[in-house]
Scaffold this active site. Sequence first.
Site, PDB file in Angstrom:
ATOM      1  N   LYS A 153      56.787 -24.185 -38.925  1.00  0.00           N
ATOM      2  CA  LYS A 153      57.393 -24.567 -40.207  1.00  0.00           C
ATOM      3  C   LYS A 153      57.886 -26.005 -40.175  1.00  0.00           C
ATOM      4  O   LYS A 153      57.982 -26.662 -41.211  1.00  0.00           O
ATOM      5  CB  LYS A 153      58.588 -23.668 -40.519  1.00  0.00           C
ATOM      6  CG  LYS A 153      58.373 -22.187 -40.446  1.00  0.00           C
ATOM      7  CD  LYS A 153      59.707 -21.463 -40.644  1.00  0.00           C
ATOM      8  CE  LYS A 153      59.696 -20.072 -40.090  1.00  0.00           C
ATOM      9  NZ  LYS A 153      61.003 -19.411 -40.158  1.00  0.00           N
TER      10      LYS A 153
ATOM     11  N   LYS B 132      64.877 -27.988 -28.348  1.00  0.00           N
ATOM     12  CA  LYS B 132      65.483 -28.213 -29.656  1.00  0.00           C
ATOM     13  C   LYS B 132      66.576 -29.279 -29.620  1.00  0.00           C
ATOM     14  O   LYS B 132      66.739 -30.050 -30.566  1.00  0.00           O
ATOM     15  CB  LYS B 132      66.050 -26.901 -30.202  1.00  0.00           C
ATOM     16  CG  LYS B 132      64.980 -25.900 -30.589  1.00  0.00           C
ATOM     17  CD  LYS B 132      65.570 -24.668 -31.259  1.00  0.00           C
ATOM     18  CE  LYS B 132      64.492 -23.710 -31.705  1.00  0.00           C
ATOM     19  NZ  LYS B 132      65.018 -22.530 -32.409  1.00  0.00           N
TER      20      LYS B 132
ATOM     21  N   LYS C 264      51.742 -24.805 -31.351  1.00  0.00           N
ATOM     22  CA  LYS C 264      51.931 -23.620 -32.170  1.00  0.00           C
ATOM     23  C   LYS C 264      52.086 -24.007 -33.639  1.00  0.00           C
ATOM     24  O   LYS C 264      52.716 -25.020 -33.959  1.00  0.00           O
ATOM     25  CB  LYS C 264      53.177 -22.871 -31.691  1.00  0.00           C
ATOM     26  CG  LYS C 264      53.359 -21.492 -32.288  1.00  0.00           C
ATOM     27  CD  LYS C 264      54.565 -20.807 -31.669  1.00  0.00           C
ATOM     28  CE  LYS C 264      54.819 -19.445 -32.281  1.00  0.00           C
ATOM     29  NZ  LYS C 264      56.023 -18.792 -31.723  1.00  0.00           N
TER      30      LYS C 264
END
Length: 345
Positions: free
Chosen positions: A209, A122, A206
């Site tokens: 969002k 991230k 995966k």
Amino acid sequence: MTDTTPAYTGPERVFSGIQPTGNLHLGNYLGALKKFVDLQEAGHDCIFSVVNMHAITLPVAREALLDQTRQIAAAFLACGIDPDKSIVFAQSAVPAHAELAWVFNCVARMGWVERMTQFKDKAGKDSERASVGLFTYPVLQAADILAYKATHVPVGEDQKQHLELSRDIADRFNREYDAPGFFPLPEPMIKGPGARIMSLKDGTKKMSKSDPSDLSRINLVDTSDEISKKIKKAKTDLEGDMPSEVDGLKGRPEVENLVGIYSALSGESVEAVLRQFGGQGFGTFKPALADVTVAHLAPITARYREILADTASIDHALAKGAEKARAIAAPIMDEVRDIIGFWRG
């Protein structure tokens, strides 16, 4: 040498949470929400949280955070979580999460947290400018779980490392403060089809969002037409028809993902799906998958929209759940303070 440390002997309890960031999608539903309902209906003592404190590790506007918190709560309710059977609440409404996270920050070791791969993913190359919260949020996750002495956590494969950290922290606390068996060492619950749903555009990634392409996911708010169009455009491969056996899915991640979705939504095994569609083209399989997906999600989507339109009922459910959550966490935190030696007045 056999470990003779006394084990936790308290009640079994399930905890899990979802961050209020962006629209929920099919991966969230099959990988989490549907399993939450199954756990509830199986009679487990379940606590489900909208983990909104985790959401501020990255900048988020006030109104967006409030709105997204209600969206996740509405999704819990629309998918079948019953506030009379399970606890549904917003993390920020229970002070024990933040207080126990500080205690655990002092128990966890830097090396443990530095090994967490999600921070590296991230923060990327700009890790020095990332918030401290982004670095330590796995410690807050441990507090989320252990504030209720949860014994089991339904997790995806990508969260197993964080659960291991929770176990390490619980074990070290018990040993460091001479409180054997005080905190349980929470166990992962990973089972059944749908545990990991991949992108409709890339079967090696995966469903997310944050993917810039809306065609990569099926959102819980998508209409029937939108769902059908996304499945029609979903990536497959150039290797021909549907395989007839499970071995035929090897090296075909996109096909394996679509078959897994059909299996999870229909309740049929992967083997049964392949027996039904093996040897047929995707022109036959994709419309069938669209029909199954729409039939399963349409009632949930309708209920979701209905609940979202009534923010007062969402707030009431969250307030009721927070009261129940505080009633569990407060005495546990009293014990923690006594064990550590905090003066309480």
